[in-house]
Design a protein around this motif. Structure first.
Motif, PDB file in Angstrom:
ATOM      1  N   UNK A  37       0.630  -1.390  -0.033  1.00 43.24           N
ATOM      2  CA  UNK A  37      -0.188   0.081  -0.097  1.00 43.24           C
ATOM      3  C   UNK A  37       0.731   1.041  -0.023  1.00 43.24           C
ATOM      4  N   UNK A  38       2.067   1.284   0.142  1.00 41.39           N
ATOM      5  CA  UNK A  38       2.783   2.595   0.193  1.00 41.39           C
ATOM      6  C   UNK A  38       3.040   2.938  -1.204  1.00 41.39           C
ATOM      7  N   UNK A  39       2.856   4.146  -1.535  1.00 42.16           N
ATOM      8  CA  UNK A  39       2.997   4.547  -2.733  1.00 42.16           C
ATOM      9  C   UNK A  39       4.382   4.982  -3.325  1.00 42.16           C
ATOM     10  N   UNK A  40       4.866   4.465  -4.484  1.00 40.44           N
ATOM     11  CA  UNK A  40       6.106   4.871  -5.122  1.00 40.44           C
ATOM     12  C   UNK A  40       6.309   6.194  -5.494  1.00 40.44           C
ATOM     13  N   UNK A  41       7.336   6.803  -5.280  1.00 41.72           N
ATOM     14  CA  UNK A  41       7.554   8.239  -5.380  1.00 41.72           C
ATOM     15  C   UNK A  41       7.537   8.422  -7.151  1.00 41.72           C
ATOM     16  N   UNK A  42       7.567   9.614  -7.508  1.00 40.96           N
ATOM     17  CA  UNK A  42       7.411  10.016  -8.930  1.00 40.96           C
ATOM     18  C   UNK A  42       8.706   9.239  -9.715  1.00 40.96           C
ATOM     19  N   UNK A  43       9.579   9.324  -9.296  1.00 35.94           N
ATOM     20  CA  UNK A  43      11.045   8.619  -9.828  1.00 35.94           C
ATOM     21  C   UNK A  43      10.716   7.171 -10.043  1.00 35.94           C
ATOM     22  N   UNK A  44      10.177   6.532  -9.181  1.00 29.93           N
ATOM     23  CA  UNK A  44      10.011   5.308  -9.246  1.00 29.93           C
ATOM     24  C   UNK A  44       8.799   4.934 -10.024  1.00 29.93           C
ATOM     25  N   UNK A  45       7.870   5.721  -9.892  1.00 26.98           N
ATOM     26  CA  UNK A  45       6.642   5.183 -10.680  1.00 26.98           C
ATOM     27  C   UNK A  45       6.928   5.389 -12.287  1.00 26.98           C
ATOM     28  N   UNK A  46       7.738   6.443 -12.424  1.00 29.10           N
ATOM     29  CA  UNK A  46       8.405   6.480 -13.900  1.00 29.10           C
ATOM     30  C   UNK A  46       9.305   5.282 -14.478  1.00 29.10           C
ATOM     31  N   UNK A  47       9.952   4.734 -13.516  1.00 27.52           N
ATOM     32  CA  UNK A  47      10.685   3.646 -13.758  1.00 27.52           C
ATOM     33  C   UNK A  47       9.697   2.492 -14.150  1.00 27.52           C
ATOM     34  N   UNK A  48       8.633   2.209 -13.277  1.00 26.63           N
ATOM     35  CA  UNK A  48       7.790   1.417 -13.344  1.00 26.63           C
ATOM     36  C   UNK A  48       6.919   1.376 -14.776  1.00 26.63           C
ATOM     37  N   UNK A  49       6.506   2.676 -15.318  1.00 27.72           N
ATOM     38  CA  UNK A  49       5.874   2.932 -16.331  1.00 27.72           C
ATOM     39  C   UNK A  49       6.622   2.642 -17.530  1.00 27.72           C
ATOM     40  N   UNK A  50       7.873   2.808 -17.460  1.00 24.96           N
ATOM     41  CA  UNK A  50       9.090   2.671 -18.681  1.00 24.96           C
ATOM     42  C   UNK A  50       9.198   1.152 -18.698  1.00 24.96           C
ATOM     43  N   UNK A  51       9.460   0.497 -17.462  1.00 25.55           N
ATOM     44  CA  UNK A  51       9.596  -0.768 -17.734  1.00 25.55           C
ATOM     45  C   UNK A  51       8.332  -1.479 -18.348  1.00 25.55           C
ATOM     46  N   UNK A  52       7.094  -1.138 -18.030  1.00 28.81           N
ATOM     47  CA  UNK A  52       5.934  -1.734 -18.526  1.00 28.81           C
ATOM     48  C   UNK A  52       5.867  -1.417 -20.234  1.00 28.81           C
ATOM     49  N   UNK A  53       6.380  -0.062 -20.369  1.00 23.09           N
ATOM     50  CA  UNK A  53       6.064   0.441 -21.920  1.00 23.09           C
ATOM     51  C   UNK A  53       7.047  -0.432 -22.626  1.00 23.09           C
ATOM     52  N   UNK A  54       8.256  -0.571 -22.393  1.00 29.33           N
ATOM     53  CA  UNK A  54       9.272  -1.223 -23.088  1.00 29.33           C
ATOM     54  C   UNK A  54       8.812  -2.775 -23.330  1.00 29.33           C
ATOM     55  N   UNK A  55       8.200  -3.265 -22.532  1.00 23.24           N
ATOM     56  CA  UNK A  55       7.685  -4.938 -22.536  1.00 23.24           C
ATOM     57  C   UNK A  55       6.440  -5.033 -22.883  1.00 23.24           C
ATOM     58  N   UNK A  56       5.896  -3.737 -23.519  1.00 26.53           N
ATOM     59  CA  UNK A  56       4.490  -3.622 -23.947  1.00 26.53           C
ATOM     60  C   UNK A  56       3.452  -4.414 -22.982  1.00 26.53           C
ATOM     61  N   UNK A  57       3.682  -4.055 -21.655  1.00 30.63           N
ATOM     62  CA  UNK A  57       2.689  -4.498 -20.643  1.00 30.63           C
ATOM     63  C   UNK A  57       1.809  -3.245 -19.938  1.00 30.63           C
ATOM     64  N   UNK A  58       1.805  -2.109 -20.528  1.00 37.61           N
ATOM     65  CA  UNK A  58       1.268  -0.915 -20.016  1.00 37.61           C
ATOM     66  C   UNK A  58      -0.202  -1.222 -19.535  1.00 37.61           C
ATOM     67  N   UNK A  59      -0.764  -2.141 -20.178  1.00 37.34           N
ATOM     68  CA  UNK A  59      -2.138  -2.413 -19.923  1.00 37.34           C
ATOM     69  C   UNK A  59      -2.183  -3.001 -18.458  1.00 37.34           C
ATOM     70  N   UNK A  60      -1.218  -3.565 -17.996  1.00 42.49           N
ATOM     71  CA  UNK A  60      -1.157  -4.102 -16.515  1.00 42.49           C
ATOM     72  C   UNK A  60      -1.335  -2.905 -15.748  1.00 42.49           C
ATOM     73  N   UNK A  61      -0.895  -1.907 -15.830  1.00 49.35           N
ATOM     74  CA  UNK A  61      -1.184  -0.750 -14.947  1.00 49.35           C
ATOM     75  C   UNK A  61      -2.389  -0.082 -15.016  1.00 49.35           C
ATOM     76  N   UNK A  62      -2.749   0.139 -16.239  1.00 51.87           N
ATOM     77  CA  UNK A  62      -4.357   0.779 -16.301  1.00 51.87           C
ATOM     78  C   UNK A  62      -5.569   0.108 -15.773  1.00 51.87           C
ATOM     79  N   UNK A  63      -6.374   0.816 -15.540  1.00 53.09           N
ATOM     80  CA  UNK A  63      -7.560   0.291 -14.596  1.00 53.09           C
ATOM     81  C   UNK A  63      -8.749  -0.539 -15.811  1.00 53.09           C
ATOM     82  N   UNK A  64      -9.017  -0.201 -16.849  1.00 51.32           N
ATOM     83  CA  UNK A  64      -9.741  -1.134 -17.814  1.00 51.32           C
ATOM     84  C   UNK A  64      -8.954  -2.259 -18.229  1.00 51.32           C
TER      85      UNK A  64
END
Length: 121
Positions: free
Chosen positions: A55-82
């Motif tokens: 439940x702890x929120x990642x800070x902005x730099x870590x959130x960016x790393x998570x999104x970049x990781x997901x984007x590079x692997x074409x897994x961004x949909x895992x982080x989206x709500x729908x």
């Protein structure tokens, strides 16, 4: 003298999702990595991942790393709500602007006239 007004400078409509731990789990499962390996890929310690999973929120730099990781692997949909890909595309189009998102998704030319660059599979 007027009393100082308190200002709430937080952006509207960008509430952090309550189900982020579940989204992180979906990302890990889809990537096929262990928690330890995912931590290494994100450049964080295993303890940070544990905190985010509880439940702890990642800070902005870590959130960016998570999104970049997901984007590079074409897994961004895992982080989206729908769960529907169309919903995800619609949400991203609203965030980026439809013309920019269309260019990012392979819709030909971006709004600046540059050609869409696709990653070779």
């Amino acid at each position: 003298m007027m009393p100082a007004q308190q200002s709430d400078c937080r952006p509207r409509g960008t509430d952090f999702p309550d189900d982020f731990p579940q989204r992180l789990e979906r990302l890990r499962e889809a990537s096929g990595l262990t928690w330890r390996r995912l931590a290494r890929e994100l450049g964080v310690g295993v303890r940070s991942l544990y905190r985010w999973r509880t439940g702890t929120r990642p800070d902005a730099a870590h959130m960016l790393a998570i999104v970049e990781f997901a984007t590079e692997r074409e897994l961004l949909d895992c982080l989206l709500t729908g769960t529907n890909e169309g919903e995800a595309d619609e949400r991203q189009a609203r965030l980026f602007g439809e013309d920019v998102w269309a260019g990012l998704c392979g819709g030909g030319e971006a709004s600046d006239g540059s050609q869409d660059i696709r990653r070779a599979a």
